[in-house]
Design a protein around this motif. Structure first.
Motif: not given
Ligand SMILES: NC(=O)CCC(=O)C(=O)O
Length: 262
Positions: A17, A48, A61, A66, A89
């Motif tokens: 990422p 990512n 994330d 982020i 996520k």
């Protein structure tokens, strides 16, 4: 309403990422330098982490913080809307494949988690499906964002169109082996819904798949306004939502539907 849209077709680093974020930020900055009138930039699916699903717990994330910090801030600095593809996520409820949209002020104006998880790519083993629609507005234009495999479900797309969407954004990591399906489904979704389709795929490969590229921007008549090959590139096209209204007047399918029968 006119919108100048750029689709960023790139390769991604598998499970990295930090490297992918640096690349995406640099590419967006370059795009804005080259195209002073840009309104919207679109990124691919899971940009990512890529499809490093077995390590998502480690690399997704956390709560999308982020992307909010980095891409939200960039949107504000560069005064553009960013349809930030999707990211892995991590939340307390599970890990989602989530599209996030930032407006020119860096505000999050849309969020959608992929509803249909593709078993062919093991998504259902590592990801939690979303539960809600992907509607948002950009400069007053009603839009929807759906993710990759979702385009195989015309009833889900139609639900967004009936709710008013005129532009459908589709971030993807669509494999080369099914590129004919990708092109045909995107064109069909544009024709049957009389909407713009803005589709951003990745290129390159990971341990399991080679990816198709062929990002496309298609108008409400089904004409391809721009299409990439299989290299890193960007497509920049001005769309005009008056076209949606004109096509819907010419063939009024939304008046001719028979929903009482289906
Ligand atoms: N990332 C995806 O959802 C890929 C979808 C796909 O390959 C297909 O529907 O075929």
């Amino acid at each position: 309403m006119k919108l100048n849209i750029a689709v960023l077709q790139i390769d991604l680093a598998f499970g990295d990422p930090v490297q992918n974020l640096a690349k995406v930020k640099q590419k967006i900055q370059r795009l804005v330098e080259k195209n002073t009138k840009l309104d919207v930039v679109v990124l691919p699916e899971l940009w990512n982490t890529a499809y490093d699903l077995t390590r998502l717990d480690e690399i997704a994330d956390p709560e999308g913080q982020i992307v909010q910090q980095e891409i939200g801030t960039l949107a504000k600095e560069q005064n553009i809307h960013i349809v930030a593809g999707s990211i892995a996520k991590k939340t307390d409820q599970g890990i989602y494949n989530t599209l996030t949209v930032f407006d020119r002020n860096g505000e999050k104006v849309g969020e959608y988690s992929k509803l249909h998880l593709i078993r062919l790519m093991d998504e259902e083993k590592y990801l939690t499906p979303g539960q809600s629609m992907g509607l948002f507005e950009l400069d007053g234009v009603p839009c929807a964002g759906l993710i990759c495999y979702d385009i195989r479900f015309p009833e889900w797309v139609r639900k967004h169109i009936l709710a008013g969407a005129q532009v459908l954004f589709v971030p993807a990591q669509w494999p080369l082996s099914r590129v004919k399906h990708w092109r045909s489904l995107l064109i069909a979704r544009a024709i049957e819904n009389q909407c713009y389709v803005v589709a951003c795929n990745r290129i390159g490969h990971d341990p399991n798949n080679a990816f198709a590229g062929h990002s496309m921007i298609i108008d409400p008549w089904g004409e391809i306004l721009a299409e990439a090959e299989r290299e890193e590139t960007s497509l920049v096209v001005e769309i005009d939502t008056e076209q949606v209204i004109e096509v819907r007047k010419k063939i009024p399918i939304f008046e001719d539907r028979r929903p009482e029968l289906y």
